[in-house]
Motif scaffolding. Structure first.
Motif, PDB file in Angstrom:
ATOM      1  N   LEU A   2       0.839  -1.201   0.000  1.00 13.96           N
ATOM      2  CA  LEU A   2       0.000   0.000   0.000  1.00 13.96           C
ATOM      3  C   LEU A   2       0.873   1.249   0.000  1.00 13.96           C
ATOM      4  O   LEU A   2       0.593   2.214  -0.713  1.00 13.96           O
ATOM      5  CB  LEU A   2      -0.945   0.006   1.206  1.00 13.96           C
ATOM      6  CG  LEU A   2      -1.746   1.290   1.438  1.00 13.96           C
ATOM      7  CD1 LEU A   2      -2.656   1.594   0.256  1.00 13.96           C
ATOM      8  CD2 LEU A   2      -2.542   1.186   2.728  1.00 13.96           C
ATOM      9  N   VAL A  61      -7.844   2.206  -1.670  1.00  9.00           N
ATOM     10  CA  VAL A  61      -7.401   3.145  -0.631  1.00  9.00           C
ATOM     11  C   VAL A  61      -6.397   4.135  -1.213  1.00  9.00           C
ATOM     12  O   VAL A  61      -6.470   5.344  -0.952  1.00  9.00           O
ATOM     13  CB  VAL A  61      -6.795   2.380   0.574  1.00  9.00           C
ATOM     14  CG1 VAL A  61      -6.104   3.326   1.535  1.00  9.00           C
ATOM     15  CG2 VAL A  61      -7.866   1.576   1.287  1.00  9.00           C
ATOM     16  N   LYS A 114      -6.316  -2.337  -1.399  1.00 11.35           N
ATOM     17  CA  LYS A 114      -5.225  -1.384  -1.185  1.00 11.35           C
ATOM     18  C   LYS A 114      -5.196  -0.359  -2.316  1.00 11.35           C
ATOM     19  O   LYS A 114      -4.959   0.837  -2.067  1.00 11.35           O
ATOM     20  CB  LYS A 114      -3.877  -2.103  -1.121  1.00 11.35           C
ATOM     21  CG  LYS A 114      -3.690  -2.987   0.079  1.00 11.35           C
ATOM     22  CD  LYS A 114      -2.357  -3.715  -0.043  1.00 11.35           C
ATOM     23  CE  LYS A 114      -2.291  -4.944   0.819  1.00 11.35           C
ATOM     24  NZ  LYS A 114      -1.050  -5.712   0.600  1.00 11.35           N
ATOM     25  N   LEU A 143      -8.259   6.721  -3.327  1.00 14.45           N
ATOM     26  CA  LEU A 143      -8.922   7.732  -2.497  1.00 14.45           C
ATOM     27  C   LEU A 143      -7.910   8.691  -1.868  1.00 14.45           C
ATOM     28  O   LEU A 143      -8.144   9.908  -1.809  1.00 14.45           O
ATOM     29  CB  LEU A 143      -9.760   7.054  -1.411  1.00 14.45           C
ATOM     30  CG  LEU A 143     -10.978   6.272  -1.908  1.00 14.45           C
ATOM     31  CD1 LEU A 143     -11.588   5.457  -0.778  1.00 14.45           C
ATOM     32  CD2 LEU A 143     -12.006   7.209  -2.524  1.00 14.45           C
ATOM     33  N   ALA A 144      -6.787   8.153  -1.416  1.00 12.86           N
ATOM     34  CA  ALA A 144      -5.744   9.003  -0.830  1.00 12.86           C
ATOM     35  C   ALA A 144      -5.141   9.926  -1.882  1.00 12.86           C
ATOM     36  O   ALA A 144      -4.884  11.106  -1.607  1.00 12.86           O
ATOM     37  CB  ALA A 144      -4.657   8.146  -0.199  1.00 12.86           C
TER      38      ALA A 144
END
Length: 187
Positions: free
Chosen positions: A39, A168, A165, A171-172
């Motif tokens: 990640l 995520v 992952k 989105l980050a």
């Protein structure tokens, strides 16, 4: 490379190391554990771009080589490079580079939220999953002698978690692009 770039590369190397503090989960049928460090590799690519993103895992690999226990499970040292997971470890650098390259080209600051987030997700999925698996499965199959079929089938158990992952990371990437864009843009 300026001071800001060095700080960002070091910060994302630290994020990759910090994600290694979460204990690995071993499956038993393949010698590769589930960790969150991939990640961090995806995040480095989507947030920093190709060049700086690839330098972050390269710095972590250098720390591993000099013996620091920065990998998941407290592993470090040259013995790691003789283990079955070395393909995934070495694959971090091209994975972050490809992730960053795709993000630089397909996630523009002026884009709407959904297409931009999907661009970041696609970058993380292609770079952080496909490219990483090419290196990892390749070494498991040929370097560790597991055989291509067994290495490939064993690695498929990791796909759902790695896609999570990638989501995520997407989105980050979007959140950072909105608040403090760091991603260089390519034509």
């Amino acid at each position: 490379m300026n001071t800001r770039d060095l700080v960002l590369v070091s910060l994302f190397a630290a994020i990759i190391v910090a994600l290694g503090l979460i204990p690995p989960i071993t499956l038993g049928f393949i010698p590769v554990p589930i960790t969150l460090q991939s990640l961090g590799v995806m995040l480095a690519g989507v947030i920093l771009g190709a060049k700086r993103g690839a330098l972050a895992p390269l710095l972590v690999i250098l720390l591993v080589a000099i013996g620091l226990p920065v990998l998941s499970g407290g592993r470090g040292g040259l013995a790691v490079f003789a283990g079955p997971t070395v393909g995934f470890l070495i694959g971090w650098v091209p994975a972050a580079y490809v992730t960053g390259l795709i993000a630089e080209r397909f996630a523009r600051p002026a884009m709407a939220a959904l297409p931009q987030t999907l661009g970041f997700f696609a970058a993380a999925a292609i770079g952080g999953v496909v490219v990483l698996y090419l290196f990892g499965i390749g070494y498991l199959a040929f370097g560790a002698g597991l055989g291509l079929e067994k290495a490939f089938l064993g690695s498929m158990a990791f796909i759902p978690g790695d896609l999570l992952k990638a989501a995520v990371a997407g989105l980050a990437g979007r959140a950072v692009m909105v608040g403090y864009p760091l991603l260089p843009q390519r034509a």
